[in-house]
Design an enzyme around this catalytic site. Sequence first.
Site, PDB file in Angstrom:
ATOM      1  N   ASP A   1      -5.090  21.982   3.054  1.00  0.00           N
ATOM      2  CA  ASP A   1      -6.001  20.822   3.005  1.00  0.00           C
ATOM      3  C   ASP A   1      -6.811  20.754   4.289  1.00  0.00           C
ATOM      4  OD1 ASP A   1      -7.252  18.473   2.356  1.00  0.00           O
ATOM      5  OD2 ASP A   1      -5.468  17.227   2.600  1.00  0.00           O
TER       6      ASP A   1
ATOM      7  N   GLU B   1     -13.919  14.488   5.666  1.00  0.00           N
ATOM      8  CA  GLU B   1     -13.456  14.007   4.353  1.00  0.00           C
ATOM      9  C   GLU B   1     -12.252  13.098   4.508  1.00  0.00           C
ATOM     10  OE1 GLU B   1     -11.071  13.945   0.643  1.00  0.00           O
ATOM     11  OE2 GLU B   1     -10.463  14.735   2.568  1.00  0.00           O
ATOM     12  N   GLU B   2     -11.352  13.440   5.439  1.00  0.00           N
ATOM     13  CA  GLU B   2     -10.056  12.762   5.485  1.00  0.00           C
ATOM     14  C   GLU B   2     -10.138  11.292   5.865  1.00  0.00           C
ATOM     15  OE1 GLU B   2      -7.622  13.840   4.139  1.00  0.00           O
ATOM     16  OE2 GLU B   2      -7.463  16.008   4.302  1.00  0.00           O
TER      17      GLU B   2
ATOM     18  N   HIS C   1     -13.788  20.864   2.814  1.00  0.00           N
ATOM     19  CA  HIS C   1     -14.001  20.102   4.047  1.00  0.00           C
ATOM     20  C   HIS C   1     -13.318  20.753   5.246  1.00  0.00           C
ATOM     21  CE1 HIS C   1     -10.059  18.003   4.096  1.00  0.00           C
ATOM     22  NE2 HIS C   1     -10.167  17.912   2.802  1.00  0.00           N
TER      23      HIS C   1
ATOM     24  N   HIS D   1      -0.945  16.715   4.127  1.00  0.00           N
ATOM     25  CA  HIS D   1      -1.030  15.812   5.300  1.00  0.00           C
ATOM     26  C   HIS D   1       0.221  15.827   6.168  1.00  0.00           C
ATOM     27  CE1 HIS D   1      -4.198  13.096   3.052  1.00  0.00           C
ATOM     28  NE2 HIS D   1      -4.564  14.358   3.153  1.00  0.00           N
TER      29      HIS D   1
ATOM     30  N   ASP E   1     -10.683  21.451  -3.067  1.00  0.00           N
ATOM     31  CA  ASP E   1      -9.930  20.610  -2.135  1.00  0.00           C
ATOM     32  C   ASP E   1      -8.598  20.191  -2.757  1.00  0.00           C
ATOM     33  OD1 ASP E   1      -9.147  19.034  -0.012  1.00  0.00           O
ATOM     34  OD2 ASP E   1     -10.416  17.334  -0.559  1.00  0.00           O
TER      35      ASP E   1
END
Lengths: 467, 467
Positions: free
Chosen positions: A291, A325-326, A279, A423, A353
């Site tokens: 990520d 995606e997030e 993503h 994140h 991912d």
Amino acid sequence: MKYLFILFLFMFSIQLTAQSDAENLKKIYSNSLTNGKSYEWLSHLSNQIGSRLSGSFGAERAVEYTKEELEKLGLDKVWLQPVMVPKWVRGLPEFAYIETLPGKTTQVNICALGGSVETPNGGVRAQVIEVQGIEELKALPKDKVKGKIVFFNLPMQADLINTFEAYGGCADQRYSGAYEAGKLGAVGVIVRSLNLRLDDFPHTGSMTYGDLPVSQRIPSAAISTNHAELLSTMVALDPSTNFFFKQNCKQLADVESYNVIGEITGSEFPDEYIVVGGHLDSWDLGDGSHDDGAGVVQSMDVLRLLKESGIQPKRSIRVVLFMNEENGLRGGNKYAEVAKTKGENHIFALESDSGGFTPRGFSFDCSDAVFNKVLGWKDLFKPYLIHYFEKGGSGADIGPLKSDTTVLAGLRPDSQRYFDYHHAANDTFDAVNKRELELGAATMASLVYLFDTYGIKAEMANDTFKN
Amino acid sequence: MKYLFILFLFMFSIQLTAQSDAENLKKIYSNSLTNGKSYEWLSHLSNQIGSRLSGSFGAERAVEYTKEELEKLGLDKVWLQPVMVPKWVRGLPEFAYIETLPGKTTQVNICALGGSVETPNGGVRAQVIEVQGIEELKALPKDKVKGKIVFFNLPMQADLINTFEAYGGCADQRYSGAYEAGKLGAVGVIVRSLNLRLDDFPHTGSMTYGDLPVSQRIPSAAISTNHAELLSTMVALDPSTNFFFKQNCKQLADVESYNVIGEITGSEFPDEYIVVGGHLDSWDLGDGSHDDGAGVVQSMDVLRLLKESGIQPKRSIRVVLFMNEENGLRGGNKYAEVAKTKGENHIFALESDSGGFTPRGFSFDCSDAVFNKVLGWKDLFKPYLIHYFEKGGSGADIGPLKSDTTVLAGLRPDSQRYFDYHHAANDTFDAVNKRELELGAATMASLVYLFDTYGIKAEMANDTFKN
């Protein structure tokens, strides 16, 4: 004698095939390690563009950049697939402190969770009630929670070897914490960062208010693990300890964005599609190198590696760089919706991912018959120390493609370091090792090559899907 | 019926044993990941003590510190084993430049190789001749080399999956480069750092002058990979390019140092010894966190993990922290010499000296019969993603213990990042991940537990040793 000769020919041809598979894998790995493009692409994505939250300028630039780079590869088609995505913005940096003693405060590191509402202008100040996860909160009487800031402090379980399992064990406090606490009349939520280390980085991530009326939607933020420990100690010493936080995040109207798609059209079975992807969006704190910058550039390099290794796919191979995606999965849903509308037959989809770390193998969401076929390829991967072939989940973006006739798989890299960066502001380019990234790209390209070469039709007729 | 009952009892006991092995491994891994000491010890060794080159103050402090920490564990014995070690000192920082244009110089990053002589007071300035390894040098006529600085620039082979193999493929230019170039009348040697990345760190390491007379011993240094690329470009543009370097290193007289040893005495077979170890000395540029602080603290934790997991060893388990692996192997030789003198029966020795990265398995230097026995334990390690069980080398320090009755093994962590840090200034504490380190300690403790539980006598009688 004649039969013996035929048997000999048959065995010879098996031998040849196996040999050529081994040779093709060797070409793919060598090419990736000596001449790979994934690291260079990641450097641009991370260092020149940076974070790419859905609807942001970074996301827009990433769409343009990856489309341009795919166009340079001489694929048969490259296009953008429009999709409306949510746009959430963090606003000014968050601010928070613990009132450690009367008149004395200690500032702590927090970040708003993605999708959270802002605090009132003057911030939120309230007494803290600490719970070890959602279940413990639900067991509390409403009057114990009302007017308080709920502090979810369930740590990730350190003795699980697969760190994603540890994540799964407490991610609900981040995702649903504000929903559950809001129902009980809390005024705010602070969540321990989903990080196995003790450090100073708060880790954001998605959250939901479910069907709560706007009046019950309370601001929700993550606190660094070091400061979660501090807050827990302070609350244990004095249960009347107050906590203050202020955040300025907002959910804006949806905006148009894109999935970026490139295709090598199959030479024999152009109507059978294989998808490889990651993503393109990321959270806003770091630059999203692990990520999922890693998954993006690895997926792009799969098509390049096949071409460079002189492999002409029989089936149509698509790289899909999914948007959102997030915090919405709109890209994944859109791709599957369009594929269904067009009646495209997707036989296999692979997602990366889980970070750009040394690849260990794959998990497969497929029938037993297909899985047994895949296990037959395992030995081909042994020289590359790829050993993990298990049934299990695949990836969020390709999940909507799930059907009885599509095999789904996820790349499984070593997971020990992933949640150190996940994140958070330290998910940056320097945390990615070039060789580890390149080995992942080669491992993905090798599996795509094998699915392309052998297909899965017979196995699909034999068995129904189970997971 | 009676036989059936006996068979049942027998199978039940096998079942019980396997179950208790699995349970003991689970205890060991959980203990290491939730309550391990290795990371805390490494923090002290790296951040409080720092580099530990043989004969240095750091090495002396490391001996004291690790002895004290082992004494706190309540082992049956802890002692120091004296050994004379070489003492080489780097002196003032090295200085080097390329004369890129007449009157213009570009400074480059070099470090003296361990054991090298210093340059004359005014440094060495000479024309450069570049070769791709020792063989290419040997093929040159002497007059092409005489009076020049030989620049060994063979890079590590990037497409080998095991990076130690890539290291093995070109380490001879570092180790024997000055010996070979000195014989041909060169005045200095510059070696491309043994690093798979392009970066700015020069990587030191051991070298030899063999039997060369003092007059032919020329100074030898490593150059960072980025600057090796630059130097190579400059020499290609202008073969008369001069290079200058100055270094102030010296070989001093040998000094006394120690191996640090701790022992849990076996409850049933105290005269059968199992050794687990790493080397306490390091190079002087970083703080030796991966090489081999990691191996030291993991080995220490093996004994603690066994105790904490309630395992009472039947055989005597020793942790040996070897001195002087990097530039002499005196500690390893001394330990084996004393063991031989005392007639100690070492059945198994395990070394960790490949960095504190996620463990993948072990390589074994043993007979086929023993190896087959070990393969029978492989499934016990599957939950921990330990999959690599191969015959091969073990470790430099335990090498001198090699005999027909001693099984040797080396821990094999993921090797992709090792040479990013090896012998360089960036081999520091922050490059080690806590969980990866702890998984290594648990993996070692688990193998030690199995060798202790089952011994190897019968297998040794069945087979002779091959490697």
